[in-house]
Design a protein around this motif. Structure first.
Motif, mmCIF file in Angstrom:
data_model
loop_
_atom_site.group_PDB
_atom_site.id
_atom_site.type_symbol
_atom_site.label_atom_id
_atom_site.label_comp_id
_atom_site.label_asym_id
_atom_site.label_seq_id
_atom_site.Cartn_x
_atom_site.Cartn_y
_atom_site.Cartn_z
ATOM 1 N N LEU A 133 0.816 -1.207 0.000
ATOM 2 C CA LEU A 133 0.000 0.000 0.000
ATOM 3 C C LEU A 133 0.857 1.269 0.000
ATOM 4 C CD1 LEU A 133 -2.818 -0.942 2.547
ATOM 5 C CD2 LEU A 133 -2.801 -1.184 0.062
ATOM 6 N N GLN A 134 0.299 2.329 -0.544
ATOM 7 C CA GLN A 134 0.968 3.634 -0.560
ATOM 8 C C GLN A 134 0.509 4.418 0.669
ATOM 9 O OE1 GLN A 134 0.168 5.969 -4.061
ATOM 10 N NE2 GLN A 134 1.105 7.819 -3.204
ATOM 11 N N VAL A 135 1.334 4.417 1.716
ATOM 12 C CA VAL A 135 0.971 5.036 2.983
ATOM 13 C C VAL A 135 1.631 6.411 3.085
ATOM 14 C CG1 VAL A 135 0.861 4.719 5.476
ATOM 15 C CG2 VAL A 135 0.942 2.722 3.975
ATOM 16 N N THR A 136 0.848 7.431 3.394
ATOM 17 C CA THR A 136 1.360 8.785 3.533
ATOM 18 C C THR A 136 1.243 9.241 4.985
ATOM 19 O OG1 THR A 136 -0.705 10.033 3.227
ATOM 20 C CG2 THR A 136 0.387 9.207 1.242
ATOM 21 N N ASP A 137 1.772 10.422 5.250
ATOM 22 C CA ASP A 137 1.719 11.000 6.589
ATOM 23 C C ASP A 137 0.737 12.175 6.632
ATOM 24 O OD1 ASP A 137 2.519 11.165 9.274
ATOM 25 O OD2 ASP A 137 3.924 12.771 8.823
ATOM 26 N N ARG A 138 -0.180 12.232 5.677
ATOM 27 C CA ARG A 138 -1.115 13.354 5.591
ATOM 28 C C ARG A 138 -2.206 13.262 6.647
ATOM 29 N NH1 ARG A 138 2.627 16.014 3.148
ATOM 30 N NH2 ARG A 138 3.187 15.180 1.102
ATOM 31 N N LEU A 139 -2.887 14.379 6.877
ATOM 32 C CA LEU A 139 -3.984 14.388 7.846
ATOM 33 C C LEU A 139 -5.119 13.495 7.375
ATOM 34 C CD1 LEU A 139 -4.207 18.136 8.925
ATOM 35 C CD2 LEU A 139 -3.055 16.239 10.070
ATOM 36 N N PHE A 140 -5.467 13.604 6.112
ATOM 37 C CA PHE A 140 -6.446 12.683 5.539
ATOM 38 C C PHE A 140 -6.262 12.623 4.030
ATOM 39 C CE2 PHE A 140 -8.519 16.786 6.265
ATOM 40 C CZ PHE A 140 -9.153 17.084 5.069
ATOM 41 N N VAL A 141 -6.664 11.497 3.476
ATOM 42 C CA VAL A 141 -6.536 11.250 2.040
ATOM 43 C C VAL A 141 -7.914 10.883 1.513
ATOM 44 C CG1 VAL A 141 -5.483 9.832 0.243
ATOM 45 C CG2 VAL A 141 -4.163 10.440 2.284
ATOM 46 N N ARG A 142 -8.342 11.574 0.466
ATOM 47 C CA ARG A 142 -9.672 11.336 -0.084
ATOM 48 C C ARG A 142 -9.582 10.796 -1.506
ATOM 49 N NH1 ARG A 142 -13.497 16.411 0.732
ATOM 50 N NH2 ARG A 142 -14.984 14.830 0.033
ATOM 51 N N ASP A 143 -10.276 9.692 -1.723
ATOM 52 C CA ASP A 143 -10.446 9.131 -3.044
ATOM 53 C C ASP A 143 -11.927 9.306 -3.401
ATOM 54 O OD1 ASP A 143 -9.902 7.908 -5.391
ATOM 55 O OD2 ASP A 143 -9.556 5.906 -4.598
ATOM 56 N N THR A 144 -12.342 8.752 -4.516
ATOM 57 C CA THR A 144 -13.727 8.941 -4.940
ATOM 58 C C THR A 144 -14.719 8.472 -3.888
ATOM 59 O OG1 THR A 144 -13.025 8.611 -7.232
ATOM 60 C CG2 THR A 144 -15.387 8.479 -6.775
ATOM 61 N N HIS A 145 -14.533 7.257 -3.380
ATOM 62 C CA HIS A 145 -15.459 6.715 -2.391
ATOM 63 C C HIS A 145 -14.767 6.242 -1.122
ATOM 64 C CE1 HIS A 145 -18.012 6.321 -6.069
ATOM 65 N NE2 HIS A 145 -18.930 6.736 -5.215
ATOM 66 N N LEU A 146 -13.508 6.580 -0.955
ATOM 67 C CA LEU A 146 -12.769 6.152 0.226
ATOM 68 C C LEU A 146 -12.042 7.336 0.854
ATOM 69 C CD1 LEU A 146 -11.156 2.762 -0.909
ATOM 70 C CD2 LEU A 146 -13.033 3.063 0.716
ATOM 71 N N VAL A 147 -12.103 7.415 2.169
ATOM 72 C CA VAL A 147 -11.390 8.452 2.913
ATOM 73 C C VAL A 147 -10.660 7.778 4.065
ATOM 74 C CG1 VAL A 147 -11.550 10.599 4.215
ATOM 75 C CG2 VAL A 147 -13.197 10.125 2.389
ATOM 76 N N THR A 148 -9.390 8.056 4.199
ATOM 77 C CA THR A 148 -8.650 7.612 5.383
ATOM 78 C C THR A 148 -8.138 8.854 6.099
ATOM 79 O OG1 THR A 148 -6.631 7.329 4.040
ATOM 80 C CG2 THR A 148 -7.987 5.370 4.457
ATOM 81 N N CYS A 149 -8.250 8.837 7.411
ATOM 82 C CA CYS A 149 -7.934 10.015 8.221
ATOM 83 C C CYS A 149 -7.020 9.608 9.367
ATOM 84 C CB CYS A 149 -9.233 10.633 8.746
ATOM 85 S SG CYS A 149 -9.021 12.032 9.863
ATOM 86 N N ALA A 150 -6.105 10.477 9.744
ATOM 87 C CA ALA A 150 -5.167 10.182 10.822
ATOM 88 C C ALA A 150 -5.849 10.093 12.182
ATOM 89 C CB ALA A 150 -4.070 11.241 10.878
ATOM 90 N N GLY A 151 -7.090 10.565 12.267
ATOM 91 C CA GLY A 151 -7.806 10.507 13.533
ATOM 92 C C GLY A 151 -7.474 11.677 14.434
ATOM 93 N N GLU A 152 -7.826 11.556 15.712
ATOM 94 C CA GLU A 152 -7.631 12.636 16.686
ATOM 95 C C GLU A 152 -8.211 13.943 16.129
ATOM 96 O OE1 GLU A 152 -6.809 11.513 19.531
ATOM 97 O OE2 GLU A 152 -6.256 9.564 18.766
ATOM 98 N N PHE A 153 -7.462 15.046 16.188
ATOM 99 C CA PHE A 153 -8.012 16.322 15.732
ATOM 100 C C PHE A 153 -8.082 16.441 14.215
ATOM 101 C CE2 PHE A 153 -6.696 17.595 20.069
ATOM 102 C CZ PHE A 153 -7.930 18.039 20.511
ATOM 103 N N ALA A 154 -7.410 15.540 13.502
ATOM 104 C CA ALA A 154 -7.554 15.530 12.048
ATOM 105 C C ALA A 154 -8.979 15.160 11.651
ATOM 106 C CB ALA A 154 -6.558 14.547 11.423
ATOM 107 N N SER A 155 -9.702 14.463 12.527
ATOM 108 C CA SER A 155 -11.103 14.133 12.265
ATOM 109 C C SER A 155 -11.936 15.402 12.150
ATOM 110 C CB SER A 155 -11.649 13.246 13.392
ATOM 111 O OG SER A 155 -10.855 12.093 13.560
ATOM 112 N N PHE A 156 -11.603 16.400 12.952
ATOM 113 C CA PHE A 156 -12.296 17.687 12.878
ATOM 114 C C PHE A 156 -12.047 18.341 11.525
ATOM 115 C CE2 PHE A 156 -12.187 22.306 13.282
ATOM 116 C CZ PHE A 156 -13.418 22.579 13.852
ATOM 117 N N ASP A 157 -10.795 18.341 11.083
ATOM 118 C CA ASP A 157 -10.461 18.952 9.795
ATOM 119 C C ASP A 157 -11.234 18.290 8.659
ATOM 120 O OD1 ASP A 157 -8.394 20.684 10.933
ATOM 121 O OD2 ASP A 157 -7.236 18.846 11.186
ATOM 122 N N LEU A 158 -11.344 16.972 8.730
ATOM 123 C CA LEU A 158 -12.066 16.236 7.694
ATOM 124 C C LEU A 158 -13.541 16.597 7.681
ATOM 125 C CD1 LEU A 158 -12.493 14.026 5.573
ATOM 126 C CD2 LEU A 158 -12.592 12.363 7.436
#
Length: 257
Positions: A133-158
């Motif tokens: 997998l291509q893993v990044t250190d970003r707060l969150f990554v958005r694809d067409t139907h998938l979102v991955t988020c670092a959690g904690e306060f990054a959840s607020f940003d999302l």
């Protein structure tokens, strides 16, 4: 047990103003429909994973599925959870994973063709387990139907970004003012950034360290780090000499046996 902060940080902004409550409605599900332990107390739920999957099959799909997990996410995977996630994926239901829950999406085979992020505390183990997998250190990554988020306060940003897209920037800013946040961070921000002023290192060296962290599994030769952005300068050469010294100093004792 699951992490409380991403869950409540994500849910609170959508209900912090009365006019937003008609736009957001939550249904909480667990493995067996029983209350879930959360920071020492039980969180009541209204459904289980199997029933949630049946609702999706019956055409009653939610607008989005948000997945939460805890520190021991490796033990949270279950056939019923994988089935409902894959079903939602096939039906085009957007799925967002908060914090360590990215692990569950990977276990379900949903992250094969997209970049992703996960809470920094799990990133090393996650990258080792799912090396393809291509893993990044970003707060969150958005694809067409998938979102991955670092959690904690990054959840607020999302969630504020989602509010901005669906209800307008003015509404998102009003939510920020209500929560005293002032603003929200973009997805491209990193979970943790070296502050050159606070650490006492120069900015070129901080940038080199950032790029090296992004390529732990596939290290780049030092000169390539700068060529990716600009011609090599005297400051860059100084930074690389410092990095070479630190790396050599750290690794040499390991070979002196």
């Amino acid at each position: 047990m699951f992490a409380t902060q991403p869950f409540f940080v994500c849910g609170s902004p959508s209900h912090c103003q009365f006019r937003l409550r008609s736009f957001f409605e939550w249904t909480i599900a667990s493995q067996d429909g029983d209350p879930v332990e959360c920071a020492g107390f039980g969180l009541s739920v209204s459904s289980d994973f199997a029933s949630a999957g049946q609702s999706v099959q019956a055409g009653k799909s939610p607008n989005m599925v948000i997945v939460c997990a805890g520190a021991r996410v490796e033990k949270h995977t279950s056939p019923s959870l994988i089935n409902v996630l894959r079903l939602c994926r096939r039906r085009g239901v957007p799925i967002a994973a908060l914090g360590t829950a990215t692990w569950l999406l990977a276990e379900s085979g949903l992250l094969t063709d997209t970049a992703c992020t996960i809470h920094w505390d799990k990133r090393a183990a996650f990258s080792e387990t799912f090396g393809h997998l291509q893993v990044t250190d970003r707060l969150f990554v958005r694809d067409t139907h998938l979102v991955t988020c670092a959690g904690e306060f990054a959840s607020f940003d999302l969630v504020i970004e989602l509010i901005s897209e669906r209800l307008g920037r003015d509404t998102a800013l009003a939510v920020c003012r209500h929560t005293t946040a002032g603003h929200w961070r973009p997805a491209s921000d990193r979970q943790w950034t070296i502050n050159a002023g606070e650490t006492g290192i120069c900015k070129p060296l901080a940038e080199v360290i950032r790029i090296m962290e992004e390529h732990i599994e596939d290290p780049l030769p030092a000169p390539r780090h700068c060529k990716m952005h600009r011609p090599l300068t005297a400051s860059d050469r100084t930074a690389f000499r410092a990095v070479d010294f630190v790396v050599s100093y750290a690794l040499l004792p390991a070979f002196e046996t």
